[in-house]
Write a protein that holds these residues in place. Structure first.
Motif, mmCIF file in Angstrom:
data_model
loop_
_atom_site.group_PDB
_atom_site.id
_atom_site.type_symbol
_atom_site.label_atom_id
_atom_site.label_comp_id
_atom_site.label_asym_id
_atom_site.label_seq_id
_atom_site.Cartn_x
_atom_site.Cartn_y
_atom_site.Cartn_z
ATOM 1 N N GLY A 123 0.745 -1.278 -0.125
ATOM 2 C CA GLY A 123 0.052 -0.086 -0.018
ATOM 3 C C GLY A 123 0.796 1.145 0.012
ATOM 4 N N ASN A 165 1.848 3.188 -2.528
ATOM 5 C CA ASN A 165 1.201 4.206 -3.591
ATOM 6 C C ASN A 165 -0.181 4.525 -2.974
ATOM 7 O OD1 ASN A 165 2.842 4.365 -6.225
ATOM 8 N ND2 ASN A 165 2.664 2.182 -5.794
ATOM 9 N N MET A 166 -0.885 3.694 -2.511
ATOM 10 C CA MET A 166 -2.165 4.231 -1.767
ATOM 11 C C MET A 166 -1.859 5.245 -0.598
ATOM 12 S SD MET A 166 -3.503 3.340 1.685
ATOM 13 C CE MET A 166 -2.824 2.109 1.933
ATOM 14 N N ALA A 190 -3.927 0.556 -6.640
ATOM 15 C CA ALA A 190 -2.471 0.908 -6.457
ATOM 16 C C ALA A 190 -2.102 -0.435 -5.954
ATOM 17 C CB ALA A 190 -2.588 1.888 -5.285
ATOM 18 N N ILE A 244 -1.597 1.597 -11.791
ATOM 19 C CA ILE A 244 -0.172 1.902 -12.230
ATOM 20 C C ILE A 244 0.510 0.435 -12.356
ATOM 21 C CG2 ILE A 244 0.558 1.755 -9.559
ATOM 22 C CD1 ILE A 244 2.092 4.407 -10.631
ATOM 23 N N GLU A 246 7.011 5.795 -9.358
ATOM 24 C CA GLU A 246 5.358 5.497 -9.158
ATOM 25 C C GLU A 246 5.049 6.597 -8.180
ATOM 26 O OE1 GLU A 246 4.986 0.843 -9.718
ATOM 27 O OE2 GLU A 246 5.060 1.309 -7.592
HETATM 28 C C1 GRF Z 1 3.505 -1.193 -7.595
HETATM 29 O O1 GRF Z 1 4.854 -1.522 -8.260
HETATM 30 C C2 GRF Z 1 2.676 -1.114 -8.834
HETATM 31 O O2 GRF Z 1 3.386 -0.639 -9.815
HETATM 32 C C3 GRF Z 1 2.232 -2.486 -8.931
HETATM 33 O O3 GRF Z 1 2.050 -3.040 -7.539
HETATM 34 C C4 GRF Z 1 2.913 -2.321 -6.829
HETATM 35 C C5 GRF Z 1 2.383 -2.103 -5.544
HETATM 36 O O4 GRF Z 1 3.220 -1.451 -4.452
HETATM 37 N N1 GRF Z 1 0.820 -2.534 -9.625
HETATM 38 P P1 GRF Z 1 2.352 -0.810 -3.262
HETATM 39 O O5 GRF Z 1 1.502 -1.755 -2.574
HETATM 40 O O6 GRF Z 1 1.699 0.592 -3.586
HETATM 41 O O7 GRF Z 1 3.652 -0.370 -2.404
#
Ligand code: GRF
Length: 184
Positions: free
Chosen positions: A12, A14-15, A85, A104, A169
């Motif tokens: 999580g 990116n979240m 995410a 993403i 990202e």
């Molecule tokens: C990211 O590398 C995204 O591109 C892929 O899954 C990963 C998620 O990472 N779809 P996080 O859970 O946001 O740390």
């Protein structure tokens, strides 16, 4: 204020990054949803005071039944956009035909669609690699590109490469959310 929901399955990061950078001044994160009761991201969302919904896919007989429930929950939140995410589920047309969503992906699409993209991208002989954000359609990792960021991976260890992917990202996903909502 535009309303969004964020879906994740594991870390999580990116979240968390989207919430920290955009909520609640630019967008309102109504809730986060995870399919994994053990996702490390749950604690991150709770620490940020965001309503956290756990919908365990293992409690459903089929992808379709899981997607029906997911669509029902998202529709109930009345959001403008759904943000995937790191949501590690293949979505059926039940979801993709009814929910406006973005995703993403850790490669320069259309290269390395699908699972294990990070590893496949690192192991390829292409020096130019990167990340992509895109609209979600029923074609896996195939919808219209919103943003991409690339770099040269020459000489990088896998750990350095992975770190750089996440930095990219975290840079482009909040910007892509604003773009998808016509807010930038
Ligand atoms: C990211 O590398 C995204 O591109 C892929 O899954 C990963 C998620 O990472 N779809 P996080 O859970 O946001 O740390």
């Amino acid at each position: 204020m535009k309303r969004v929901v964020i879906l994740f399955s594991k870390e999580g990061s990116n979240m968390e990054n989207i919430i920290k950078k955009l909520h609640p001044h630019k967008i309102f994160v109504v809730a986060v949803i995870t399919n994994n009761p053990k996702a490390r991201g749950i604690a991150k969302a709770k620490a940020l005071g965001i309503n956290t919904v756990i919908l365990n896919h293992k409690e459903f007989d089929s992808r379709e039944k899981f997607d029906e429930k997911l669509v029902e929950i998202i529709t109930g939140f009345d959001v403008d956009l759904t943000i995937l995410a790191g949501f590690m589920r293949i979505l059926t047309p039940i979801f993709t035909s009814r929910i406006k969503a973005i995703n993403i992906h850790p490669s320069l699409l259309p290269a390395f669609k699908g699972a294990n993209a990070l590893k496949r991208s690192y192991e390829s002989d292409q020096a130019k690699v990167g990340v992509s954000t895109h609209f979600v359609t029923d074609e896996l990792d195939g919808g219209k590109i919103i943003m991409q960021k690339s770099f040269d991976k020459s000489g990088m260890s896998f750990e350095e490469f992975e770190k750089k992917i996440h930095e990219c990202e975290h840079e482009i996903y909040p910007l892509s959310v604003l773009k998808a909502l016509d807010l930038e």
